[in-house]
Design a protein around this motif. Structure first.
Motif, PDB file in Angstrom:
ATOM      1  N   LEU A  38       0.865  -1.174   0.000  1.00  0.00           N
ATOM      2  CA  LEU A  38       0.000   0.000   0.000  1.00  0.00           C
ATOM      3  C   LEU A  38       0.903   1.226   0.000  1.00  0.00           C
ATOM      4  O   LEU A  38       1.794   1.331   0.830  1.00  0.00           O
ATOM      5  N   THR A  39       0.678   2.158  -0.923  1.00  0.00           N
ATOM      6  CA  THR A  39       1.528   3.347  -1.004  1.00  0.00           C
ATOM      7  C   THR A  39       0.677   4.601  -1.145  1.00  0.00           C
ATOM      8  O   THR A  39      -0.194   4.663  -2.000  1.00  0.00           O
ATOM      9  N   ALA A  40       0.951   5.573  -0.284  1.00  0.00           N
ATOM     10  CA  ALA A  40       0.320   6.899  -0.363  1.00  0.00           C
ATOM     11  C   ALA A  40       1.420   7.860  -0.784  1.00  0.00           C
ATOM     12  O   ALA A  40       2.202   8.328   0.039  1.00  0.00           O
ATOM     13  N   THR A  41       1.490   8.130  -2.089  1.00  0.00           N
ATOM     14  CA  THR A  41       2.626   8.901  -2.627  1.00  0.00           C
ATOM     15  C   THR A  41       2.603  10.370  -2.240  1.00  0.00           C
ATOM     16  O   THR A  41       3.636  11.025  -2.290  1.00  0.00           O
ATOM     17  N   THR A  42       1.458  10.902  -1.856  1.00  0.00           N
ATOM     18  CA  THR A  42       1.391  12.326  -1.530  1.00  0.00           C
ATOM     19  C   THR A  42       1.607  12.617  -0.049  1.00  0.00           C
ATOM     20  O   THR A  42       1.629  13.775   0.347  1.00  0.00           O
ATOM     21  N   CYS A  43       1.757  11.587   0.769  1.00  0.00           N
ATOM     22  CA  CYS A  43       1.986  11.797   2.200  1.00  0.00           C
ATOM     23  C   CYS A  43       3.449  12.136   2.449  1.00  0.00           C
ATOM     24  O   CYS A  43       4.348  11.444   1.971  1.00  0.00           O
ATOM     25  N   ASN A  44       3.676  13.177   3.216  1.00  0.00           N
ATOM     26  CA  ASN A  44       5.024  13.582   3.583  1.00  0.00           C
ATOM     27  C   ASN A  44       5.421  12.840   4.854  1.00  0.00           C
ATOM     28  O   ASN A  44       4.771  12.994   5.892  1.00  0.00           O
TER      29      ASN A  44
END
Length: 161
Positions: free
Chosen positions: A44-50
């Protein structure tokens, strides 16, 4: 229709389009692979999370699941990611909704759990919120087109007299 009413409507359309476009364009959660057998692993990847803003929280819902997966692992391409082991999952489609540490939504994606020996693993699920993006684009385009038509139709008062 009065010109002031039409201009107010155009301004409202531009405002709504401006609000809807950035969030839809930036939210991006992926699940890879998009199809996995029972007992497989999905990333699972949330690319916009810093990563500096805190953990990402992935909410997994489906036929027999409603669980949260927390991530502190920086993803190679940016954002945060977590691995999810699908042992004990019922066959079917699951939705993953991600929330960043700062409380912003990172979008959602889906993956499917198949029987062992079932369909081969896919390349990854990517479900951007295209409906919101389309609505924002439509509002913005309609407002701009309406403003152009009004400006072209508007005639000076001296020309009418």
């Amino acid at each position: 229709m009065k010109v002031s009413t039409a201009l107010c409507s155009a301004a409202l359309g531009v405002g709504l389009g401006t609000l809807l476009l950035p969030g839809a364009a930036l939210a991006d959660t992926t699940v890879s692979p998009a199809t996995t057998p029972v007992g497989g692993t999905v990333v699972l990847t949330a690319t916009t999370c810093n990563p500096k803003s805190g953990d990402a929280l992935f909410r997994v819902t489906g036929p027999n699941r409603d669980q949260n997966v927390r991530s502190t692992t920086a993803a190679a391409g940016g954002g945060l990611s977590a691995e999810l082991f699908t042992a004990g999952f019922t066959l079917g489609t699951y939705t993953v909704a991600a929330t960043c540490g700062d409380g912003s939504s990172a979008g959602s994606a889906t993956f499917t759990v198949t029987p062992i020996g079932g369909a081969p693993a896919g390349s990854g699920g990517d479900s951007r919120d295209n409906g919101t993006l389309a609505a924002g684009g439509t509002l913005l385009g309609t407002a701009v087109a309406g403003a152009v038509v009004l400006i072209r139709r508007r005639r000076p008062v001296s020309a009418v007299a």
